[in-house]
Enzyme design. Sequence first.
Site, PDB file in Angstrom:
ATOM      1  N   LYS A  56       0.773  -1.373   0.098  1.00  0.00           N
ATOM      2  CA  LYS A  56      -0.071   0.020  -0.030  1.00  0.00           C
ATOM      3  C   LYS A  56       0.748   1.300   0.026  1.00  0.00           C
ATOM      4  O   LYS A  56       0.744   2.385  -0.900  1.00  0.00           O
ATOM      5  CB  LYS A  56      -1.158  -0.108   1.263  1.00  0.00           C
ATOM      6  N   ASN A  57       1.865   1.257   1.001  1.00  0.00           N
ATOM      7  CA  ASN A  57       2.599   2.592   0.825  1.00  0.00           C
ATOM      8  C   ASN A  57       3.415   2.849  -0.029  1.00  0.00           C
ATOM      9  O   ASN A  57       3.687   3.924  -0.481  1.00  0.00           O
ATOM     10  CB  ASN A  57       3.251   2.538   2.432  1.00  0.00           C
ATOM     11  N   CYS A 105      -5.003  13.626  12.457  1.00  0.00           N
ATOM     12  CA  CYS A 105      -4.593  12.413  12.365  1.00  0.00           C
ATOM     13  C   CYS A 105      -4.577  11.447  13.451  1.00  0.00           C
ATOM     14  O   CYS A 105      -4.107  11.945  14.693  1.00  0.00           O
ATOM     15  CB  CYS A 105      -3.272  11.923  11.536  1.00  0.00           C
ATOM     16  N   ARG A 117       1.293  14.724  13.109  1.00  0.00           N
ATOM     17  CA  ARG A 117       1.801  14.486  11.463  1.00  0.00           C
ATOM     18  C   ARG A 117       2.102  15.932  10.827  1.00  0.00           C
ATOM     19  O   ARG A 117       1.143  16.005   9.829  1.00  0.00           O
ATOM     20  CB  ARG A 117       0.899  13.617  10.858  1.00  0.00           C
ATOM     21  N   ASP A 167       4.916   0.808  11.917  1.00  0.00           N
ATOM     22  CA  ASP A 167       3.817   0.269  11.551  1.00  0.00           C
ATOM     23  C   ASP A 167       3.830  -1.240  11.700  1.00  0.00           C
ATOM     24  O   ASP A 167       2.515  -1.869  11.655  1.00  0.00           O
ATOM     25  CB  ASP A 167       3.706   0.380   9.791  1.00  0.00           C
ATOM     26  N   ARG A 184      -8.461  -0.058   4.415  1.00  0.00           N
ATOM     27  CA  ARG A 184      -7.760   0.684   4.127  1.00  0.00           C
ATOM     28  C   ARG A 184      -6.265  -0.048   3.579  1.00  0.00           C
ATOM     29  O   ARG A 184      -5.698   0.597   2.878  1.00  0.00           O
ATOM     30  CB  ARG A 184      -7.454   2.061   4.731  1.00  0.00           C
TER      31      ARG A 184
HETATM   32  C1  UD1 Z   1       4.667   7.069   6.185  1.00  0.00           C
HETATM   33  C2  UD1 Z   1       3.821   5.738   6.391  1.00  0.00           C
HETATM   34  C3  UD1 Z   1       3.376   5.540   7.602  1.00  0.00           C
HETATM   35  C4  UD1 Z   1       4.728   4.986   8.369  1.00  0.00           C
HETATM   36  C5  UD1 Z   1       5.513   6.198   8.267  1.00  0.00           C
HETATM   37  C6  UD1 Z   1       6.772   6.049   9.242  1.00  0.00           C
HETATM   38  C7  UD1 Z   1       2.753   6.062   3.944  1.00  0.00           C
HETATM   39  C8  UD1 Z   1       1.585   6.495   3.284  1.00  0.00           C
HETATM   40  N1  UD1 Z   1       2.788   6.198   5.334  1.00  0.00           N
HETATM   41  O1  UD1 Z   1       3.876   8.229   6.667  1.00  0.00           O
HETATM   42  O2  UD1 Z   1       2.548   4.148   7.506  1.00  0.00           O
HETATM   43  O3  UD1 Z   1       4.025   4.817   9.867  1.00  0.00           O
HETATM   44  O4  UD1 Z   1       5.915   6.590   7.168  1.00  0.00           O
HETATM   45  O5  UD1 Z   1       7.393   4.892   8.666  1.00  0.00           O
HETATM   46  O6  UD1 Z   1       3.699   5.770   3.261  1.00  0.00           O
HETATM   47  N2  UD1 Z   1       7.618  14.630  10.388  1.00  0.00           N
HETATM   48  C9  UD1 Z   1       7.480  15.992  10.590  1.00  0.00           C
HETATM   49  N3  UD1 Z   1       7.530  16.893   9.595  1.00  0.00           N
HETATM   50  C10 UD1 Z   1       7.133  16.263   8.305  1.00  0.00           C
HETATM   51  C11 UD1 Z   1       6.939  14.942   8.183  1.00  0.00           C
HETATM   52  C12 UD1 Z   1       6.863  14.241   9.222  1.00  0.00           C
HETATM   53  O7  UD1 Z   1       7.916  16.430  11.678  1.00  0.00           O
HETATM   54  O8  UD1 Z   1       6.969  17.401   7.451  1.00  0.00           O
HETATM   55  C13 UD1 Z   1       7.488  13.851  11.508  1.00  0.00           C
HETATM   56  C14 UD1 Z   1       6.256  12.755  11.752  1.00  0.00           C
HETATM   57  O9  UD1 Z   1       5.434  13.633  12.664  1.00  0.00           O
HETATM   58  C15 UD1 Z   1       6.722  11.744  12.269  1.00  0.00           C
HETATM   59  C16 UD1 Z   1       8.318  11.486  11.702  1.00  0.00           C
HETATM   60  O10 UD1 Z   1       8.306  12.819  11.059  1.00  0.00           O
HETATM   61  O11 UD1 Z   1       7.150  11.998  13.911  1.00  0.00           O
HETATM   62  C17 UD1 Z   1       7.835  10.266  10.699  1.00  0.00           C
HETATM   63  O12 UD1 Z   1       6.888  10.823   9.793  1.00  0.00           O
HETATM   64  P1  UD1 Z   1       6.888  10.383   8.192  1.00  0.00           P
HETATM   65  O13 UD1 Z   1       8.093   9.365   7.990  1.00  0.00           O
HETATM   66  O14 UD1 Z   1       6.802  11.508   7.421  1.00  0.00           O
HETATM   67  O15 UD1 Z   1       5.565   9.608   8.081  1.00  0.00           O
HETATM   68  P2  UD1 Z   1       4.497   9.480   6.638  1.00  0.00           P
HETATM   69  O16 UD1 Z   1       5.208   9.752   5.347  1.00  0.00           O
HETATM   70  O17 UD1 Z   1       3.360  10.458   7.197  1.00  0.00           O
END
Ligand code: UD1
Length: 427
Positions: A22-23, A123, A128, A313, A405
Amino acid sequence: MDKLIIRGGNRLSGTIPISGAKNAALTLIPCALLTEEALTLRNLPRLADIDGFQHLMTQFGVSHTIPGKRPEEFGRNVTLEAMRITSSVAPYDLVRKMRASILVLGPLLARTGEATVSLPGGCAIGNRPIDLHLKVLEAFGAHIELAQGYVKASAPDGGLPGGEFDFPVVSVGATENALMAAVLCKGTSRLVNAAREPEIVDLCNLLTAMGAEIEGVGTSELTIHGVSKLHGATYRVMPDRIEAGSYACAAAITGGEVRLEGAEAGDMGSTLHALRNIGVEIESDKHGINVAANGPLKAHNLTTAPFPGLATDMQAQLMSLLTRAEGTSVLKETIFENRFMHVPELARMGADIETEGRTAIVRGPTRLTGAEVMATDLRASMSLVIAGLAAEGATTVRRLYHLDRGYERLEEKLQLVGADVERVGDD
Ligand code: UD1
């Protein structure tokens, strides 16, 4: 609304086919925005999130065709074609249902020079933010404004120049957005402390197949030499390592023996390492992974971390498994601040778990008993299903849309290996 009824106690045995990830799919689909030629993605999982994302793509003028496939088969192939981008606006109504929609920002901006994307909003597993998605695009030369709940990004005349960005926190999504923008920048871009999850490698492999030039694939330092045009491609989505890990936990908690057909052990190092330490036997070959839990389960301490660390995850599913292990396990969640929502529900099933901030202490083995439960996110819901498989009596998991999902035809796959699981309409 459907619910899942699980009558626990059956030992799982047999083969579960693993779906496309999915991701990975959620970042491969927006790559269609980067070229006017057709992009065919094979092995896309049939999931609500994927349908939602394809629907979002039509908003920008992307057509999609789904060649016939028998309904009983898992996965599907889809051809996406963005000959002309007719709109570069991702409206609130479509974005709010799916956080991953933010992944259209980079490719839309790179292809058309502008993108207006609704902020994703709250979320269940924490705040996030998307600040890093925006900062890296600014580092590439984009102008970013926030107004009325929307991000409005624009490139200078002639396109984004490209640039360097050192991520203060490893972010999967921000790395993906950055890559999809950098491939069409005018110059060379460099990403430091980039995420290197297997899904990022999958994205780099697709972009390379489309004509992008990326160095350092699979490492945390990526150099992208921008090209003026990308072309179409046909690409098979990688197997879902989280789905595979979830079914490994399901098999193990029942003392079962299951083959995860199509799973890729190379992407699952930390999860398989954790399972072995818990006492689960793991063998892998080119085409899948065999999981067997013949002996007692042992307590084991776990800490989530960016890849190659243990995936956040997988935390909830492993926690369910550890409720049946002998001894005390300490689980630390370092990625998201609010990712223990499954704990009170597992406690209602008899688990002995104490949380303190981002640490959970699991004392086992506890007898699990069936209960009516519900979860507020995808992986938390799966942890309740896993607990239900080992519980005495019936467990009813509500809010099934979370599972839909992320798990393609969950109950069918569990039935294939002998679980007593049934989906019924809510009363
Ligand atoms: C993706 C995955 C999700 C997984 C996560 C971590 C998808 C669709 N989702 O989510 O299933 O749990 O990676 O492996 O691929 N952060 C910031 N600022 C930002 C972006 C992120 O501070 O602009 C922080 C987040 O709050 C979190 C950390 O970085 O603490 C990691 O998040 P991120 O790797 O970005 O997760 P997603 O890409 O949303």
